[in-house]
Design a protein around this motif. Structure first.
Motif, short mmCIF file in Angstrom:
data_model
loop_
_atom_site.label_atom_id
_atom_site.label_comp_id
_atom_site.label_asym_id
_atom_site.label_seq_id
_atom_site.Cartn_x
_atom_site.Cartn_y
_atom_site.Cartn_z
N ARG A 156 0.83 -1.21 0.00
CA ARG A 156 0.00 0.00 0.00
C ARG A 156 0.86 1.26 0.00
O ARG A 156 1.78 1.40 0.82
CB ARG A 156 -0.91 0.05 1.24
N VAL A 157 0.50 2.18 -0.88
CA VAL A 157 1.26 3.41 -1.02
C VAL A 157 1.24 4.21 0.29
O VAL A 157 2.29 4.66 0.77
CB VAL A 157 0.67 4.27 -2.17
N ALA A 169 4.35 5.25 2.66
CA ALA A 169 4.70 6.66 2.84
C ALA A 169 4.85 7.00 4.32
O ALA A 169 5.58 7.91 4.69
CB ALA A 169 3.62 7.55 2.21
N GLY A 170 4.19 6.25 5.17
CA GLY A 170 4.26 6.50 6.60
C GLY A 170 5.54 6.02 7.26
O GLY A 170 5.88 6.47 8.34
N LYS A 171 6.22 5.05 6.67
CA LYS A 171 7.41 4.54 7.37
C LYS A 171 8.73 4.66 6.61
O LYS A 171 9.78 4.82 7.22
CB LYS A 171 7.18 3.09 7.80
N TRP A 172 8.70 4.63 5.27
CA TRP A 172 9.97 4.51 4.56
C TRP A 172 10.79 5.79 4.44
O TRP A 172 12.03 5.73 4.45
CB TRP A 172 9.78 3.80 3.22
N PHE A 203 5.31 6.95 -7.54
CA PHE A 203 6.47 7.33 -8.34
C PHE A 203 7.61 7.86 -7.47
O PHE A 203 8.78 7.59 -7.71
CB PHE A 203 6.04 8.43 -9.30
N ASP A 204 7.21 8.66 -6.48
CA ASP A 204 8.21 9.29 -5.61
C ASP A 204 8.78 8.32 -4.58
O ASP A 204 9.90 8.50 -4.11
CB ASP A 204 7.59 10.50 -4.90
N LEU A 205 8.01 7.31 -4.23
CA LEU A 205 8.42 6.41 -3.14
C LEU A 205 9.14 5.16 -3.59
O LEU A 205 10.01 4.64 -2.90
CB LEU A 205 7.17 5.94 -2.40
N PHE A 206 8.73 4.63 -4.75
CA PHE A 206 9.14 3.27 -5.09
C PHE A 206 10.16 3.21 -6.23
O PHE A 206 10.10 3.99 -7.17
CB PHE A 206 7.91 2.44 -5.47
N ASP A 207 11.06 2.23 -6.12
CA ASP A 207 12.05 1.99 -7.17
C ASP A 207 11.51 1.04 -8.23
O ASP A 207 12.07 0.94 -9.33
CB ASP A 207 13.31 1.38 -6.55
N ALA A 208 10.47 0.29 -7.87
CA ALA A 208 9.85 -0.61 -8.84
C ALA A 208 8.37 -0.77 -8.49
O ALA A 208 7.99 -0.67 -7.32
CB ALA A 208 10.54 -1.97 -8.84
#
Ligand SMILES: *Cc1c(COP(=O)(O)O)cnc(C)c1O
Length: 217
Positions: free
Chosen positions: A53-54, A58-61, A88-93
């Motif tokens: 879940r996005v 976003a809350g922990k990474w 897009f901003d959080l994930f590498d894949a």
């Protein structure tokens, strides 16, 4: 179980499959897990994690990324188009590309930002009503459509039906990947990752076997 146990089992599965050591990447699926368990796995040196879940990610990474170098984060759960920018901003894949509308949104963001996470197309190999993923019969056309938008499609992902023998689903995913010239195969979870390695998985997604059972409380 622990990270070290799972890593050992993964290396043994690679050997049994006659594959080079380290050829399968272990995505530690940290969804729902208490932060201290995730932190313990980071302290052990692991850097590749999966979230489904996005919002939760976003809350922990961002905080973990400030504290630990070299974290790589993969989205393995469904993505709504209105969360695509955040993803897009959080994930590498992103392992859950499964429909033209989402592909178009990602293509637009990639254009705007001049970069794009690695993409995996999710295939609903069991043709389950409630499950995300493009149907196997539509996969070739959808892969072509994504490539037509210049999207960096690295491979395919599946989640086999719970009561079925996963090997058949892994084999089907591999067949679709091969005929489309795709190398990445995101398949295999806590209960079946060794079988997935036998069928050619390049990424296994293992949660509870590393972190313990999830408490959905
Ligand atoms: C939760 C999840 C996993 C990990 O499941 P475990 O059985 O805990 O290993 C893998 N893939 C996806 C898509 C998930 O949502």
């Amino acid at each position: 179980m622990s990270l070290a146990d799972i890593t050992d089992r993964l290396r043994a599965a690679e050997r049994a499959a006659g594959r080079p050591e380290g050829s399968v990447r272990l995505i530690a699926v940290s969804k729902i897990q208490p932060l201290e368990r995730v932190e313990a796995v980071l302290e052990e040196g692991h850097r590749l994690f999966g979230e489904n879940r996005v919002q939760e990610a976003a809350g922990k990474w961002p905080d973990f990324r400030d504290r630990f170098e070299g974290i790589e984060l993969h989205l393995i759960g469904p993505l709504q188009t209105n969360k695509a920018r955040q993803a897009f901003d959080l994930f590498d894949a992103i392992h859950s590309v499964d429909r033209p509308k989402l592909a178009k949104t990602i293509a637009r963001l990639a254009q705007e930002e001049g970069r794009c996470p690695d993409l995996f197309i999710q295939v609903n190999t069991g043709e389950e009503e409630q499950k995300a993923g493009v149907l196997p019969g539509d996969a070739d056309a959808f892969i072509a459509e994504c490539r037509g938008m210049d999207l960096p499609v690295r491979g395919l992902m599946c989640i086999p039906p719970v009561e079925e023998e996963p090997t058949l689903h892994f084999a089907l995913l591999k067949k679709i990947a091969e005929r489309n010239g795709l190398e990445g195969l995101s398949m295999g979870m806590s209960g079946d990752f060794e079988k997935a390695v036998m069928q050619g998985a390049t990424h296994v997604r293992v949660g509870s076997a590393i972190f313990g059972a999830r408490d959905y409380g």
